[in-house]
Design a protein around this motif. Structure first.
Motif, PDB file in Angstrom:
ATOM      1  N   GLU A   1      -0.780  -5.556  12.532  1.00 40.59           N
ATOM      2  CA  GLU A   1      -1.712  -4.614  11.932  1.00 40.59           C
ATOM      3  C   GLU A   1      -0.987  -3.289  11.720  1.00 40.59           C
ATOM      4  OE1 GLU A   1      -4.932  -4.224  14.680  1.00 40.59           O
ATOM      5  OE2 GLU A   1      -3.683  -3.420  16.277  1.00 40.59           O
ATOM      6  N   PHE A   2      -1.612  -2.407  10.955  1.00 34.64           N
ATOM      7  CA  PHE A   2      -0.994  -1.118  10.683  1.00 34.64           C
ATOM      8  C   PHE A   2      -2.084  -0.140  10.273  1.00 34.64           C
ATOM      9  CE2 PHE A   2      -1.270  -3.417   6.754  1.00 34.64           C
ATOM     10  CZ  PHE A   2      -1.595  -2.460   5.795  1.00 34.64           C
ATOM     11  N   ILE A   3      -1.702   1.146  10.184  1.00 32.91           N
ATOM     12  CA  ILE A   3      -2.674   2.193   9.877  1.00 32.91           C
ATOM     13  C   ILE A   3      -2.244   2.946   8.629  1.00 32.91           C
ATOM     14  CG2 ILE A   3      -3.713   4.355  10.664  1.00 32.91           C
ATOM     15  CD1 ILE A   3      -3.319   3.383  13.521  1.00 32.91           C
TER      16      ILE A   3
ATOM     17  N   LEU B   1       0.823  -1.205   0.000  1.00 37.39           N
ATOM     18  CA  LEU B   1       0.000   0.000   0.000  1.00 37.39           C
ATOM     19  C   LEU B   1       0.861   1.261   0.000  1.00 37.39           C
ATOM     20  CD1 LEU B   1      -2.846  -1.120   2.433  1.00 37.39           C
ATOM     21  CD2 LEU B   1      -3.041  -0.673  -0.011  1.00 37.39           C
ATOM     22  N   ARG B   2       1.991   1.215   0.684  1.00 38.79           N
ATOM     23  CA  ARG B   2       2.916   2.353   0.638  1.00 38.79           C
ATOM     24  C   ARG B   2       3.420   2.574  -0.786  1.00 38.79           C
ATOM     25  NH1 ARG B   2       7.941   0.439   3.149  1.00 38.79           N
ATOM     26  NH2 ARG B   2       8.106  -0.432   1.056  1.00 38.79           N
ATOM     27  N   ASP B   3       3.800   1.487  -1.439  1.00 41.15           N
ATOM     28  CA  ASP B   3       4.311   1.601  -2.811  1.00 41.15           C
ATOM     29  C   ASP B   3       3.220   2.042  -3.785  1.00 41.15           C
ATOM     30  OD1 ASP B   3       6.707   0.769  -1.783  1.00 41.15           O
ATOM     31  OD2 ASP B   3       6.536  -1.304  -2.497  1.00 41.15           O
ATOM     32  N   ALA B   4       1.961   1.776  -3.419  1.00 42.78           N
ATOM     33  CA  ALA B   4       0.848   2.186  -4.281  1.00 42.78           C
ATOM     34  C   ALA B   4       0.456   3.646  -4.053  1.00 42.78           C
ATOM     35  CB  ALA B   4      -0.356   1.275  -4.038  1.00 42.78           C
ATOM     36  N   GLY B   5       1.125   4.321  -3.129  1.00 40.30           N
ATOM     37  CA  GLY B   5       0.872   5.742  -2.929  1.00 40.30           C
ATOM     38  C   GLY B   5       0.052   6.101  -1.714  1.00 40.30           C
ATOM     39  N   PHE B   6      -0.334   5.123  -0.897  1.00 39.23           N
ATOM     40  CA  PHE B   6      -1.094   5.430   0.312  1.00 39.23           C
ATOM     41  C   PHE B   6      -0.147   5.854   1.432  1.00 39.23           C
ATOM     42  CE2 PHE B   6      -3.983   2.696  -2.037  1.00 39.23           C
ATOM     43  CZ  PHE B   6      -5.182   3.377  -1.903  1.00 39.23           C
ATOM     44  N   GLU B   7      -0.628   6.747   2.285  1.00 34.77           N
ATOM     45  CA  GLU B   7       0.203   7.291   3.355  1.00 34.77           C
ATOM     46  C   GLU B   7       0.105   6.427   4.608  1.00 34.77           C
ATOM     47  OE1 GLU B   7       0.854  11.382   6.001  1.00 34.77           O
ATOM     48  OE2 GLU B   7      -0.844  11.219   4.605  1.00 34.77           O
ATOM     49  N   LEU B   8       1.250   6.006   5.133  1.00 34.89           N
ATOM     50  CA  LEU B   8       1.288   5.255   6.382  1.00 34.89           C
ATOM     51  C   LEU B   8       1.255   6.229   7.546  1.00 34.89           C
ATOM     52  CD1 LEU B   8       4.078   2.630   5.568  1.00 34.89           C
ATOM     53  CD2 LEU B   8       1.611   2.437   5.185  1.00 34.89           C
ATOM     54  N   ALA B   9       0.538   5.864   8.592  1.00 37.48           N
ATOM     55  CA  ALA B   9       0.470   6.734   9.768  1.00 37.48           C
ATOM     56  C   ALA B   9       1.815   6.802  10.483  1.00 37.48           C
ATOM     57  CB  ALA B   9      -0.614   6.242  10.717  1.00 37.48           C
ATOM     58  N   TYR B  10       2.554   5.691  10.467  1.00 37.70           N
ATOM     59  CA  TYR B  10       3.858   5.631  11.140  1.00 37.70           C
ATOM     60  C   TYR B  10       4.875   5.031  10.171  1.00 37.70           C
ATOM     61  CZ  TYR B  10       1.065   6.814  15.148  1.00 37.70           C
ATOM     62  OH  TYR B  10       0.213   7.471  15.999  1.00 37.70           O
TER      63      TYR B  10
ATOM     64  N   LEU C   1      -8.618   7.240  17.320  1.00 38.86           N
ATOM     65  CA  LEU C   1      -9.130   8.547  16.930  1.00 38.86           C
ATOM     66  C   LEU C   1      -8.032   9.573  16.658  1.00 38.86           C
ATOM     67  CD1 LEU C   1     -12.094   8.825  19.457  1.00 38.86           C
ATOM     68  CD2 LEU C   1     -12.230   8.316  17.020  1.00 38.86           C
ATOM     69  N   LEU C   2      -6.831   9.347  17.183  1.00 39.05           N
ATOM     70  CA  LEU C   2      -5.789  10.363  17.016  1.00 39.05           C
ATOM     71  C   LEU C   2      -5.161  10.365  15.630  1.00 39.05           C
ATOM     72  CD1 LEU C   2      -2.576   9.175  18.896  1.00 39.05           C
ATOM     73  CD2 LEU C   2      -4.630   7.802  18.773  1.00 39.05           C
ATOM     74  N   VAL C   3      -5.517   9.402  14.765  1.00 37.52           N
ATOM     75  CA  VAL C   3      -5.035   9.404  13.378  1.00 37.52           C
ATOM     76  C   VAL C   3      -6.184   9.831  12.475  1.00 37.52           C
ATOM     77  CG1 VAL C   3      -4.039   8.048  11.504  1.00 37.52           C
ATOM     78  CG2 VAL C   3      -3.392   7.555  13.867  1.00 37.52           C
ATOM     79  N   PRO C   4      -6.043  10.923  11.736  1.00 30.42           N
ATOM     80  CA  PRO C   4      -7.159  11.411  10.912  1.00 30.42           C
ATOM     81  C   PRO C   4      -7.449  10.472   9.733  1.00 30.42           C
ATOM     82  CG  PRO C   4      -5.169  12.684  10.467  1.00 30.42           C
ATOM     83  CD  PRO C   4      -4.853  11.813  11.642  1.00 30.42           C
ATOM     84  N   GLU C   5      -8.731  10.282   9.449  1.00 30.92           N
ATOM     85  CA  GLU C   5      -9.179   9.466   8.305  1.00 30.92           C
ATOM     86  C   GLU C   5      -8.417   8.142   8.236  1.00 30.92           C
ATOM     87  OE1 GLU C   5     -11.755  10.084   6.521  1.00 30.92           O
ATOM     88  OE2 GLU C   5     -12.124  12.097   7.334  1.00 30.92           O
ATOM     89  N   CYS C   6      -8.404   7.428   9.361  1.00 35.11           N
ATOM     90  CA  CYS C   6      -7.543   6.236   9.414  1.00 35.11           C
ATOM     91  C   CYS C   6      -8.298   4.958   9.074  1.00 35.11           C
ATOM     92  CB  CYS C   6      -6.883   6.117  10.782  1.00 35.11           C
ATOM     93  SG  CYS C   6      -7.962   5.519  12.083  1.00 35.11           S
ATOM     94  N   LEU C   7      -7.566   4.031   8.496  1.00 39.98           N
ATOM     95  CA  LEU C   7      -8.002   2.654   8.316  1.00 39.98           C
ATOM     96  C   LEU C   7      -7.003   1.778   9.064  1.00 39.98           C
ATOM     97  CD1 LEU C   7      -8.892   2.495   4.506  1.00 39.98           C
ATOM     98  CD2 LEU C   7     -10.471   2.765   6.431  1.00 39.98           C
ATOM     99  N   LEU C   8      -7.480   1.040  10.053  1.00 39.32           N
ATOM    100  CA  LEU C   8      -6.644   0.121  10.826  1.00 39.32           C
ATOM    101  C   LEU C   8      -6.825  -1.271  10.230  1.00 39.32           C
ATOM    102  CD1 LEU C   8      -4.816  -0.494  13.272  1.00 39.32           C
ATOM    103  CD2 LEU C   8      -6.899  -0.664  14.668  1.00 39.32           C
ATOM    104  N   ILE C   9      -5.764  -1.794   9.632  1.00 34.42           N
ATOM    105  CA  ILE C   9      -5.847  -2.981   8.774  1.00 34.42           C
ATOM    106  C   ILE C   9      -5.105  -4.147   9.412  1.00 34.42           C
ATOM    107  CG2 ILE C   9      -5.348  -3.905   6.484  1.00 34.42           C
ATOM    108  CD1 ILE C   9      -5.305  -0.965   5.495  1.00 34.42           C
ATOM    109  N   GLU C  10      -5.786  -5.264   9.574  1.00 37.07           N
ATOM    110  CA  GLU C  10      -5.171  -6.484  10.128  1.00 37.07           C
ATOM    111  C   GLU C  10      -5.519  -7.676   9.245  1.00 37.07           C
ATOM    112  OE1 GLU C  10      -5.142  -9.327  14.107  1.00 37.07           O
ATOM    113  OE2 GLU C  10      -6.364  -7.513  14.096  1.00 37.07           O
TER     114      GLU C  10
END
Length: 489
Positions: free
Chosen positions: A382-384, A365-374, A419-428
């Motif tokens: 899991e990751f955001i 997802l990072r390589d596809a252009g999505f922004e990682l929260a961390y 809630l502290l990550v804006p517009e987040c998707l938590l993916i597991e």
């Protein structure tokens, strides 16, 4: 139009195999007897079977779709666990039967306790909590009981990081404590300076999930332990993310005094839906006297191992009972079978493959252009990702993406949490998903983002192809309608 079993109802039609007995017990007082016939549907057995089978096929489920709900560990439940838990000797056992008639079941429960102790590094385990939330309640109640027994009842604050599960502050409050929130740093670790400022003679303990719901492992956990325990507090481990570390590192070795375990997450028993659950708890040496009862114990009698219950008489400082008997026997048996199936080496592989799948998905997802929260941190299980740029530039919110995924036959990840990550998707993704499934999920997210650039706000109305379209969440919550009235559309 709603698909209701009442629509198929015809007066006098019966499913005789399941028909209720119409005899009234003689000992029910007259004032409690129903005066009117209950409004129940009248349908044949085949109609009932077809109706509920069709309804089930309209739902998303772990048996039919990828379910990447972060912090929920929606992995496959092996059918062997269910089959073995339903063996006649288990299914036919009455909870009030004498222990001499349930030695096989008690042995399984004793061994489950021992295996959970080995996995977590704790000194004792109680299986009685009926859900993760009740396990949490037991954990904080034991912390309070420990301080009260020492005459230190002024310790009434539970420290909770801002990335914690929402149930953590709720549990602290229900146990008569004050929840004190502390921040996490820019890379997802607990802010140690804020922690040092928060602890004091009022500190009862801290509630942590490790890895946290930010999808990263708390690197300063040993220093966190030192700060809290030097102040006289105890450490509570929220076991929601235990699947990431099983066989690799143990909460007991990190210094935790109590842990609850979600058997429906880590140990693959049926998950959610309001059905039976289990939030077994493990404790360190200091909390052993306060465990909820009953607990299975083993003793030698005439050269044989005999299993029995430990009750309030054996643990007079126990916080008491949390259920009518000793927990959900069927769920506990499924977890026992699962642990025996995978074994010690299997536990380690589960954590390794869960973490591998998460890091693979994160990299793609990072390589596809999505922004990682961390972006500087490796994922745990899991990751955001944050869709803040998509929301600003394309008017494509995390909720829009979640609904659009349903049209592509993928269940949505967890949205807007933490809630502290804006517009987040938590993916597991869990360890049970294949590379092909993960690649397909990435392709779906890429396609949604691409279509949003071309078609504007089309996804504001998604999903389009599900049996029920997007609901008005506020109206559904405030005008909940669960009662059927004849003649309603």
């Amino acid at each position: 139009m709603a698909d209701l079993i009442f629509d198929k109802s015809r007066q006098g039609r019966r499913a005789f195999a399941q028909a209720p007995q119409e005899t009234v017990p003689a000992d029910i007082p007259e004032r409690f007897l129903r005066k009117d016939t209950a409004l129940l549907p009248e349908a044949s057995e085949l109609q009932v079977v077809r109706h509920f089978t069709r309804l089930s096929q309209k739902n998303f489920s772990i048996d039919t779709q990828f379910y990447p709900l972060g912090s929920c560990t929606m992995k496959y439940n092996p059918r062997a666990c269910n089959a073995l838990a339903l063996l006649p000797g288990f299914a036919g056992r009455h909870p009030l039967g004498p222990v001499s008639h349930g030695q096989g079941f008690l042995r399984c429960m004793f061994e489950l306790q021992e295996m959970l102790k080995a996995v977590t590094g704790m000194q004792g385990v109680s299986l009685t909590p009926m859900a993760g939330a009740q396990g949490e309640l037991a954990g904080v109640a034991m912390i309070r009981a420990y301080h009260d027994a020492r005459g230190d009842s002024g310790r009434n604050e539970i420290i909770v990081p801002d990335a914690a599960h929402g149930t953590n502050p709720a549990t602290a409050t229900m146990c008569g404590c004050i929840a004190r929130e502390i921040p996490t740093g820019s890379e997802g670790d607990v802010d140690l300076e804020a922690l040092k400022a928060a602890v004091g003679p009022q500190t009862a303990g801290i509630m942590l999930t490790n890895p946290s719901t930010l999808g990263v492992f708390e690197r300063d956990i040993i220093e966190v332990e030192s700060i809290v325990k030097d102040a006289g507090g105890l450490l509570y481990y929220d076991g929601a993310n235990l699947n990431a570390i099983c066989g690799k590192v143990r909460p007991g070795d990190m210094g935790f005094d109590v842990i609850h375990m979600n058997l429906h997450k880590t140990f693959s028993t049926p998950h959610g839906g309001g059905g039976p659950g289990s939030g077994a708890i493990g404790v360190g040496e200091r909390l052993l006297p306060f465990m909820p009862v009953p607990i299975v114990a083993a003793k030698e009698v005439a050269g044989e191992t005999v299993y029995d219950w430990l009750t309030e008489h054996d643990l007079p400082q126990s916080i008491g009972r949390l259920s009518g008997f000793m927990g959900n026997a069927g769920v506990l048996l499924r977890a026992y079978v699962y642990m025996r199936m995978v074994g010690r080496d299997g536990m380690r592989r589960i954590a390794e493959f869960a973490t591998l799948n998460a890091n693979y998905l994160q990299a793609r997802l990072r390589d596809a252009g999505f922004e990682l929260a961390y972006p500087s941190r490796r994922a745990s299980h899991e990751f955001i990702i944050t869709l803040r740029h998509e929301a600003r530039d394309l008017d494509l919110t995390a909720m829009d993406v979640a609904k659009a995924l349903l049209d592509r036959n993928y269940h949505a990840p967890t949205t807007y949490f933490p809630l502290l990550v804006p517009e987040c998707l938590l993916i597991e993704p869990t360890e049970t998903e294949s590379k092909e499934t993960l690649d397909g999920f990435v392709d779906a997210l890429v396609a949604i983002a691409s279509e949003a650039r071309d078609s504007g706000t089309r996804f504001k109305q998604a999903p389009y192809r599900t049996p029920v379209r997007r609901l008005d969440d506020v109206k559904a919550a405030r005008q909940l309608d669960l009662k059927y009235e004849p003649g309603e559309p």
